[in-house]
Design an enzyme around this catalytic site. Structure first.
Site, PDB file in Angstrom:
ATOM      1  N   SER A   1       0.864  -1.177   0.000  1.00  0.00           N
ATOM      2  CA  SER A   1       0.000   0.000   0.000  1.00  0.00           C
ATOM      3  C   SER A   1       0.899   1.226   0.000  1.00  0.00           C
ATOM      4  O   SER A   1       1.767   1.356   0.864  1.00  0.00           O
ATOM      5  CB  SER A   1      -0.883  -0.020   1.253  1.00  0.00           C
ATOM      6  OG  SER A   1      -1.630   1.173   1.347  1.00  0.00           O
TER       7      SER A   1
ATOM      8  N   GLU B   1     -11.457   1.225  -3.198  1.00  0.00           N
ATOM      9  CA  GLU B   1     -11.719   1.002  -1.776  1.00  0.00           C
ATOM     10  C   GLU B   1     -12.244   2.261  -1.092  1.00  0.00           C
ATOM     11  O   GLU B   1     -11.639   3.329  -1.187  1.00  0.00           O
ATOM     12  CB  GLU B   1     -10.404   0.536  -1.121  1.00  0.00           C
ATOM     13  CG  GLU B   1     -10.499   0.213   0.358  1.00  0.00           C
ATOM     14  CD  GLU B   1      -9.170  -0.340   0.894  1.00  0.00           C
ATOM     15  OE1 GLU B   1      -8.305  -0.741   0.079  1.00  0.00           O
ATOM     16  OE2 GLU B   1      -9.002  -0.363   2.123  1.00  0.00           O
TER      17      GLU B   1
ATOM     18  N   LYS C   1      -2.959   5.143  -2.448  1.00  0.00           N
ATOM     19  CA  LYS C   1      -3.838   6.010  -1.680  1.00  0.00           C
ATOM     20  C   LYS C   1      -4.172   7.204  -2.568  1.00  0.00           C
ATOM     21  O   LYS C   1      -3.275   7.743  -3.248  1.00  0.00           O
ATOM     22  CB  LYS C   1      -3.126   6.465  -0.406  1.00  0.00           C
ATOM     23  CG  LYS C   1      -2.903   5.345   0.597  1.00  0.00           C
ATOM     24  CD  LYS C   1      -4.222   4.910   1.211  1.00  0.00           C
ATOM     25  CE  LYS C   1      -4.018   3.993   2.407  1.00  0.00           C
ATOM     26  NZ  LYS C   1      -5.299   3.599   3.016  1.00  0.00           N
TER      27      LYS C   1
ATOM     28  N   ASP D   1      -7.368   3.411  -2.841  1.00  0.00           N
ATOM     29  CA  ASP D   1      -8.051   3.531  -1.542  1.00  0.00           C
ATOM     30  C   ASP D   1      -8.180   5.005  -1.189  1.00  0.00           C
ATOM     31  O   ASP D   1      -7.181   5.716  -1.052  1.00  0.00           O
ATOM     32  CB  ASP D   1      -7.251   2.792  -0.461  1.00  0.00           C
ATOM     33  CG  ASP D   1      -7.961   2.776   0.898  1.00  0.00           C
ATOM     34  OD1 ASP D   1      -9.063   3.338   1.018  1.00  0.00           O
ATOM     35  OD2 ASP D   1      -7.388   2.186   1.842  1.00  0.00           O
TER      36      ASP D   1
ATOM     37  N   LYS E   1      -1.411  -0.935  -4.190  1.00  0.00           N
ATOM     38  CA  LYS E   1      -2.567  -0.098  -3.833  1.00  0.00           C
ATOM     39  C   LYS E   1      -2.091   1.335  -3.687  1.00  0.00           C
ATOM     40  O   LYS E   1      -1.099   1.599  -3.005  1.00  0.00           O
ATOM     41  CB  LYS E   1      -3.155  -0.622  -2.527  1.00  0.00           C
ATOM     42  CG  LYS E   1      -4.148   0.309  -1.849  1.00  0.00           C
ATOM     43  CD  LYS E   1      -4.928  -0.425  -0.776  1.00  0.00           C
ATOM     44  CE  LYS E   1      -4.950   0.332   0.527  1.00  0.00           C
ATOM     45  NZ  LYS E   1      -5.722  -0.366   1.575  1.00  0.00           N
TER      46      LYS E   1
ATOM     47  N   GLY F   1      -4.549  -3.888   6.231  1.00  0.00           N
ATOM     48  CA  GLY F   1      -3.416  -3.692   7.136  1.00  0.00           C
ATOM     49  C   GLY F   1      -3.503  -2.360   7.856  1.00  0.00           C
ATOM     50  O   GLY F   1      -4.134  -1.422   7.360  1.00  0.00           O
TER      51      GLY F   1
ATOM     52  N   LYS G   1     -10.349  -6.443   8.316  1.00  0.00           N
ATOM     53  CA  LYS G   1      -9.313  -6.146   9.316  1.00  0.00           C
ATOM     54  C   LYS G   1      -9.891  -6.582  10.655  1.00  0.00           C
ATOM     55  O   LYS G   1     -10.949  -6.080  11.064  1.00  0.00           O
ATOM     56  CB  LYS G   1      -9.034  -4.645   9.388  1.00  0.00           C
ATOM     57  CG  LYS G   1      -8.378  -4.045   8.154  1.00  0.00           C
ATOM     58  CD  LYS G   1      -8.292  -2.529   8.284  1.00  0.00           C
ATOM     59  CE  LYS G   1      -7.627  -1.929   7.041  1.00  0.00           C
ATOM     60  NZ  LYS G   1      -7.829  -0.463   6.979  1.00  0.00           N
TER      61      LYS G   1
ATOM     62  N   ASP H   1     -14.087  -0.855   3.363  1.00  0.00           N
ATOM     63  CA  ASP H   1     -13.165  -1.040   4.484  1.00  0.00           C
ATOM     64  C   ASP H   1     -13.838  -0.439   5.726  1.00  0.00           C
ATOM     65  O   ASP H   1     -14.549  -1.139   6.459  1.00  0.00           O
ATOM     66  CB  ASP H   1     -11.821  -0.356   4.135  1.00  0.00           C
ATOM     67  CG  ASP H   1     -10.810  -0.329   5.269  1.00  0.00           C
ATOM     68  OD1 ASP H   1     -11.134  -0.787   6.377  1.00  0.00           O
ATOM     69  OD2 ASP H   1      -9.676   0.159   5.064  1.00  0.00           O
TER      70      ASP H   1
HETATM   71  C1  NPQ Z   1      -6.385   1.345   4.974  1.00  0.00           C
HETATM   72  N1  NPQ Z   1      -4.015   0.898   5.647  1.00  0.00           N
HETATM   73  O1  NPQ Z   1      -6.511   0.350   4.301  1.00  0.00           O
HETATM   74  C2  NPQ Z   1      -5.236   1.525   5.939  1.00  0.00           C
HETATM   75  C3  NPQ Z   1      -5.221   2.767   6.625  1.00  0.00           C
HETATM   76  C4  NPQ Z   1      -4.031   3.235   7.360  1.00  0.00           C
HETATM   77  C5  NPQ Z   1      -2.067  -0.134   4.740  1.00  0.00           C
HETATM   78  O2  NPQ Z   1      -3.376   1.379   3.563  1.00  0.00           O
HETATM   79  C6  NPQ Z   1      -0.555   4.545  10.727  1.00  0.00           C
HETATM   80  C7  NPQ Z   1      -1.319   3.561  11.300  1.00  0.00           C
HETATM   81  C8  NPQ Z   1      -0.816   4.932   9.447  1.00  0.00           C
HETATM   82  C9  NPQ Z   1      -2.381   2.974  10.612  1.00  0.00           C
HETATM   83  C10 NPQ Z   1      -2.166   4.729   7.449  1.00  0.00           C
HETATM   84  C11 NPQ Z   1      -3.227   0.794   4.583  1.00  0.00           C
HETATM   85  C12 NPQ Z   1      -1.872   4.356   8.740  1.00  0.00           C
HETATM   86  C13 NPQ Z   1      -2.681   3.372   9.338  1.00  0.00           C
HETATM   87  C14 NPQ Z   1      -3.219   4.150   6.780  1.00  0.00           C
HETATM   88  C15 NPQ Z   1      -3.746   2.828   8.632  1.00  0.00           C
HETATM   89  O3  NPQ Z   1      -7.254   2.194   4.895  1.00  0.00           O
HETATM   90 MG    MG Z   2      -8.569   1.155   3.476  1.00  0.00          MG
END
Ligand code: NPQ
Ligand code: MG
Length: 370
Positions: A135, A213, A163, A188, A161, A290, A262, A238
């Site tokens: 990601s 997402e 953001k 996402d 993925k 994650g 999750k 999510d």
């Molecule tokens: C998601 N995770 O799917 C999350 C959100 C996310 C891997 O994209 C610090 C702690 C920073 C938790 C950034 C991924 C973070 C976090 C993004 C969770 O939406």
């Molecule tokens: Mg997400």
């Protein structure tokens, strides 16, 4: 099993690189590690709440409070037949899924240590390796993003993925797709889009993404259903899915065709497996999300993702994608086929390195009987 001691550690761990989403930028991962002891064994769990409640309403502070004042007292010195009994034991405490999931994970690990059984097996996992992806946080410009993607592909990742947020979306997706025509690519938004902005997602159809997402705010299942009716790319939820009940409603509404699971978001592994089972029965693909976990949470994610319905690669990267020094041993590494091995030792299958732990501890509280 009977738990007689619980310790909660608040950690702050520097990330290898900052992680930027539509809502927040993080440079240090702060989380809670939970240690339980009982029947002469021990277990570890990770609570994935963050310092700032940008992803959901939970924060390190609320999780600490709910664990200390409600969850730990609910389980200390009472008999638990199995970890799957934990959710009903704490059902009288509303909300706070991440706090609950952190404690439940420690109980699963403890139960695995007692039984001599790896977590994956206890949950019904079938794979010995799981497909994973990376990601990538929002980058300052397209050129930087292309470099970051290239580096991760060189490391062996086969699914990416991105953001996205309003204004930093189509141009980025187009550039990555152009550079990598066959890459498994997904986006996402972390709920950052206004519900009247569906055009941007209609335009994304041409880039043949695996999924989109959580484009819209989590409360708005109907907006996601309206979007899914307009686009051919599967919508994936999510943040919206906090329980098996919510998953059923989202699927009945056709608000999504894929679900990101999750354990932390849904109150623990027990609920996560229920969502997996529901989706499997309806032929809906799921994948493991994650939260920038330490090796403790990463081990749990790998065990969960070994269940048969997890047919899409998870947001479970190798340890060195996030941390130079981790609290758990051994570190997780990427295999040449874009997979990571599921731990095979009892419970989570990782050991917490006491000296690394001490390096990162911000505060600790211990609860014990007598
Ligand atoms: C998601 N995770 O799917 C999350 C959100 C996310 C891997 O994209 C610090 C702690 C920073 C938790 C950034 C991924 C973070 C976090 C993004 C969770 O939406
Ligand atoms: Mg997400």
């Amino acid at each position: 099993m009977k738990i007689d001691t619980v310790e909660i550690h608040q950690l702050s761990m520097p990330l290898v690189s900052q992680f930027e989403t539509s809502k927040h930028v993080e440079r240090d991962r702060e989380c809670l590690l939970i240690h339980v002891e009982g029947d002469g064994n021990e277990g570890w769990g990770e609570c994935v709440a963050q310092r700032v409640p940008w992803y959901s309403y939970e924060s390190i502070g609320t999780a600490w409070h709910v664990l200390e004042d409600f969850l730990v007292p609910a389980i200390l010195e009472t008999e638990l037949e199995a970890p799957s009994e934990f959710p009903e034991r704490v059902a009288g405490i509303k909300g706070h899924p991440m706090a609950k999931a952190g404690l439940e994970m420690a109980i699963w690990d403890l139960a695995g240590q007692i039984a001599g059984e790896p977590l994956a097996e206890m949950l019904g996992g079938e794979r010995t390796q799981v497909e994973v992806g990376v990601s990538i946080g929002i980058q300052e410009d397209v050129k930087t993003l292309l470099e970051v993607v290239r580096n991760h592909l060189n490391e062996g990742y086969r699914r990416v993925k991105l953001k996205i947020k309003p204004g930093m979306d189509l141009e980025y997706v187009e550039a990555v797709r152009e550079a990598h025509p066959d890459l498994a690519l997904q986006v996402d938004a972390n709920a950052a889009y206004d519900t009247n902005r569906s055009k941007i997602f209609e335009q994304m159809d041409q880039y043949e993404l695996v999924l989109i997402e959580q484009p819209y705010p989590e409360e708005d299942l109907l907006a996601h259903a309206e979007l899914q009716a307009r686009v051919s790319t599967p919508v994936c939820l999510d943040e919206s899915i906090d329980s098996v009940t919510m998953a059923r409603q989202a699927l009945d509404l056709d608000a999504c065709r894929i679900i990101n699971i999750k354990a932390g978001r849904v109150g623990g592994l027990t609920e996560a497996v229920k969502i997996h089972d529901l989706c499997s029965a309806r032929n809906v693909p799921v994948w493991c999300g994650g939260m920038l976990e330490t090796g403790v949470g990463r081990a749990s994610n790998l065990a969960l993702a070994s269940l048969p319905g997890f047919t899409l690669p998870g947001d479970i990267s190798a340890t060195d994608r996030y941390y130079e020094l981790d609290v758990a041993k051994p570190r997780f590494t990427l295999n040449s086929d874009g997979t990571i091995n599921v731990p095979t030792n009892p419970g989570l299958g990782v050991d917490v390195d006491q000296s690394a732990l001490e390096h990162f501890i911000v505060r600790t509280n211990q609860f014990t009987v007598r």
